[in-house]
Design a protein around this motif. Structure first.
Motif, PDB file in Angstrom:
ATOM      1  N   GLU A  23       0.802  -1.221   0.000  1.00  7.95           N
ATOM      2  CA  GLU A  23       0.000   0.000   0.000  1.00  7.95           C
ATOM      3  C   GLU A  23       0.839   1.278   0.000  1.00  7.95           C
ATOM      4  N   ARG A  24       2.114   1.164  -0.319  1.00  8.96           N
ATOM      5  CA  ARG A  24       2.977   2.340  -0.274  1.00  8.96           C
ATOM      6  C   ARG A  24       2.706   3.281  -1.449  1.00  8.96           C
ATOM      7  N   ARG A  25       2.947   4.567  -1.216  1.00 11.91           N
ATOM      8  CA  ARG A  25       2.935   5.576  -2.274  1.00 11.91           C
ATOM      9  C   ARG A  25       4.260   6.316  -2.232  1.00 11.91           C
ATOM     10  N   THR A  26       4.791   6.618  -3.401  1.00 11.98           N
ATOM     11  CA  THR A  26       6.110   7.243  -3.510  1.00 11.98           C
ATOM     12  C   THR A  26       6.049   8.427  -4.462  1.00 11.98           C
ATOM     13  N   HIS A  27       6.707   9.514  -4.092  1.00 14.00           N
ATOM     14  CA  HIS A  27       6.967  10.626  -5.005  1.00 14.00           C
ATOM     15  C   HIS A  27       8.476  10.793  -5.145  1.00 14.00           C
ATOM     16  N   VAL A  28       8.925  11.083  -6.350  1.00 14.04           N
ATOM     17  CA  VAL A  28      10.339  11.353  -6.591  1.00 14.04           C
ATOM     18  C   VAL A  28      10.479  12.736  -7.218  1.00 14.04           C
ATOM     19  N   ALA A  29      11.601  13.385  -6.922  1.00 13.00           N
ATOM     20  CA  ALA A  29      11.945  14.665  -7.542  1.00 13.00           C
ATOM     21  C   ALA A  29      13.328  14.552  -8.150  1.00 13.00           C
ATOM     22  N   VAL A  30      13.467  15.029  -9.371  1.00 10.14           N
ATOM     23  CA  VAL A  30      14.763  15.077 -10.043  1.00 10.14           C
ATOM     24  C   VAL A  30      15.147  16.543 -10.183  1.00 10.14           C
ATOM     25  N   ALA A  31      16.362  16.880  -9.759  1.00  8.75           N
ATOM     26  CA  ALA A  31      16.818  18.278  -9.760  1.00  8.75           C
ATOM     27  C   ALA A  31      17.696  18.560 -10.967  1.00  8.75           C
ATOM     28  N   PHE A  32      17.429  19.687 -11.619  1.00  6.29           N
ATOM     29  CA  PHE A  32      18.202  20.123 -12.785  1.00  6.29           C
ATOM     30  C   PHE A  32      18.666  21.560 -12.565  1.00  6.29           C
ATOM     31  N   SER A  33      19.869  21.864 -12.989  1.00  2.00           N
ATOM     32  CA  SER A  33      20.286  23.265 -12.969  1.00  2.00           C
ATOM     33  C   SER A  33      19.584  24.006 -14.099  1.00  2.00           C
ATOM     34  N   ALA A  34      19.360  25.287 -13.912  1.00  3.82           N
ATOM     35  CA  ALA A  34      18.659  26.088 -14.929  1.00  3.82           C
ATOM     36  C   ALA A  34      19.404  26.078 -16.255  1.00  3.82           C
ATOM     37  N   GLU A  35      20.730  25.960 -16.188  1.00  5.73           N
ATOM     38  CA  GLU A  35      21.538  25.975 -17.406  1.00  5.73           C
ATOM     39  C   GLU A  35      21.351  24.708 -18.248  1.00  5.73           C
ATOM     40  N   GLN A  36      20.892  23.625 -17.631  1.00  2.00           N
ATOM     41  CA  GLN A  36      20.727  22.359 -18.339  1.00  2.00           C
ATOM     42  C   GLN A  36      19.379  22.225 -19.035  1.00  2.00           C
ATOM     43  N   VAL A  37      18.402  22.973 -18.581  1.00  2.00           N
ATOM     44  CA  VAL A  37      17.005  22.686 -18.915  1.00  2.00           C
ATOM     45  C   VAL A  37      16.725  22.705 -20.414  1.00  2.00           C
ATOM     46  N   ASP A  38      17.177  23.704 -21.120  1.00  2.00           N
ATOM     47  CA  ASP A  38      16.895  23.786 -22.559  1.00  2.00           C
ATOM     48  C   ASP A  38      17.470  22.586 -23.308  1.00  2.00           C
ATOM     49  N   GLU A  39      18.688  22.180 -22.948  1.00  2.00           N
ATOM     50  CA  GLU A  39      19.310  21.045 -23.614  1.00  2.00           C
ATOM     51  C   GLU A  39      18.574  19.742 -23.301  1.00  2.00           C
ATOM     52  N   ILE A  40      18.144  19.570 -22.059  1.00  2.00           N
ATOM     53  CA  ILE A  40      17.395  18.354 -21.694  1.00  2.00           C
ATOM     54  C   ILE A  40      16.089  18.289 -22.477  1.00  2.00           C
ATOM     55  N   ARG A  41      15.391  19.394 -22.548  1.00  2.00           N
ATOM     56  CA  ARG A  41      14.136  19.422 -23.300  1.00  2.00           C
ATOM     57  C   ARG A  41      14.373  19.074 -24.768  1.00  2.00           C
ATOM     58  N   HIS A  42      15.454  19.602 -25.322  1.00  2.00           N
ATOM     59  CA  HIS A  42      15.791  19.296 -26.711  1.00  2.00           C
ATOM     60  C   HIS A  42      16.084  17.805 -26.882  1.00  2.00           C
ATOM     61  N   GLN A  43      16.856  17.225 -25.957  1.00  2.00           N
ATOM     62  CA  GLN A  43      17.188  15.809 -26.038  1.00  2.00           C
ATOM     63  C   GLN A  43      15.949  14.931 -25.961  1.00  2.00           C
ATOM     64  N   MET A  44      15.032  15.256 -25.073  1.00  2.00           N
ATOM     65  CA  MET A  44      13.813  14.454 -24.925  1.00  2.00           C
ATOM     66  C   MET A  44      12.957  14.521 -26.192  1.00  2.00           C
ATOM     67  N   ARG A  45      12.845  15.713 -26.768  1.00  2.00           N
ATOM     68  CA  ARG A  45      12.055  15.844 -28.003  1.00  2.00           C
ATOM     69  C   ARG A  45      12.731  15.108 -29.152  1.00  2.00           C
ATOM     70  N   SER A  46      14.054  15.136 -29.180  1.00  2.00           N
ATOM     71  CA  SER A  46      14.790  14.417 -30.224  1.00  2.00           C
ATOM     72  C   SER A  46      14.623  12.909 -30.068  1.00  2.00           C
ATOM     73  N   LEU A  47      14.582  12.430 -28.833  1.00  2.00           N
ATOM     74  CA  LEU A  47      14.398  11.005 -28.587  1.00  2.00           C
ATOM     75  C   LEU A  47      13.001  10.555 -29.011  1.00  2.00           C
ATOM     76  N   ILE A  48      11.999  11.374 -28.736  1.00  2.00           N
ATOM     77  CA  ILE A  48      10.636  11.072 -29.192  1.00  2.00           C
ATOM     78  C   ILE A  48      10.614  10.982 -30.722  1.00  2.00           C
ATOM     79  N   ALA A  49      11.260  11.930 -31.385  1.00  2.00           N
ATOM     80  CA  ALA A  49      11.293  11.930 -32.855  1.00  2.00           C
ATOM     81  C   ALA A  49      11.996  10.684 -33.376  1.00  2.00           C
ATOM     82  N   TYR A  50      13.092  10.287 -32.714  1.00  2.00           N
ATOM     83  CA  TYR A  50      13.824   9.083 -33.125  1.00  2.00           C
ATOM     84  C   TYR A  50      12.944   7.837 -32.985  1.00  2.00           C
TER      85      TYR A  50
END
Length: 271
Positions: A23-50
């Protein structure tokens, strides 16, 4: 600083454990620096396209439960190995970046373990009698403890659910002394690629637990268990362990017992 948050929950199909409950419930948080965010978003969209173009699986976002269970657009990928390829890609992406991960789990014995008889009430949309709200609330408290008010703005993005839709804000009570330096709201993983990473992390943490305590693992289960077991977590909340294939559940329980003893918690009996 950005935080992407997602949730996951236990399975009723587990081997008996002294510590891990269904019956457990879990939340996770992943921390990103502001400088990384645009590149991560680009990588995720590129992976979806691939995946759409080269693996010929038509998706707008990744839902790892669907990928593992090979349902929806993933139902025909058993022979192509597209689902394994996606898991491998995310494991590699995480191991390269090793973003900090924060985890909060709540089950029916969490508060009793810490001598708290009752944890309830309502605050800013939280119903603290419910495990799902308790785990999110405590995770936000953990973030607050780790990252006190600072000149840089903090952005918290939480995967939306049936009760909390995109744009719904929260946290003004929890982060009341942050003023306008913090913004916390619910968002859609279809529109916010950072939540794809949080979904992967939440799924991986839960799947590793479930497969460790699963009594009859398939070959596919074992392949995923070994793949997710290669993740190099950057988290004080996760305790990597090496167990024997013969009895992973017993080995995991012993690891829990050692950890609980190290922090002064009394060993629990089987329920």
């Amino acid at each position: 600083m950005y935080f992407a948050i997602d949730d996951t929950y236990g399975s009723s199909q587990l081997a008996p454990s002294r510590f891990v409950t269904a019956e457990r419930r879990t939340h996770v948080a992943v921390a990103f620096s502001a400088e990384q965010v645009d590149e991560i978003r680009h990588q995720m969209r590129s992976l979806i396209a691939y995946v759409n173009r080269d693996l010929e699986v038509k998706v707008g976002e990744f839902h790892f439960t669907d990928i593992f269970n090979r349902i929806g657009p993933w139902k025909d990928c058993a022979n192509s190995g597209a689902n394994i390829a996606v898991f491998e890609a995310f494991v590699n992406i995480y191991n390269i970046n090793r973003w900090p991960v924060f985890v909060q789990t709540v089950d029916s014995r969490t508060f009793a373990d810490h001598g708290i008889e009752n944890f309830s009430g309502k605050l800013e949309g939280f119903d603290l009698s419910k495990k799902s709200d308790q785990s999110l609330f405590l995770l936000l408290i953990k973030i607050r403890s780790e990252f006190p008010p600072a000149p840089k703005k903090i952005r918290v993005l939480i995967d939306e659910g049936p009760k909390r839709k995109t744009g719904t804000k929260l946290g003004s009570s929890i982060f009341r002394d942050y003023s306008d330096r913090l913004e916390a709201s619910f968002a859609s993983s279809l529109e916010e690629p950072l939540l794809q990473i949080a979904d992967f992390v939440a799924y991986s943490v839960n799947r590793l637990t479930n497969l460790t305590y699963k009594e009859n693992r398939t070959e596919f289960d074992t392949e995923i268990l070994e793949l997710l077991g290669s993740i190099k977590w950057n988290s004080r909340d996760l305790l990597p362990q090496v167990g024997s294939r013969k009895d992973l559940a017993a080995d995991a329980d012993e690891a829990h017992a050692r950890y609980r003893s190290s922090i002064g918690l009394v060993r629990r009996k089987k329920s």
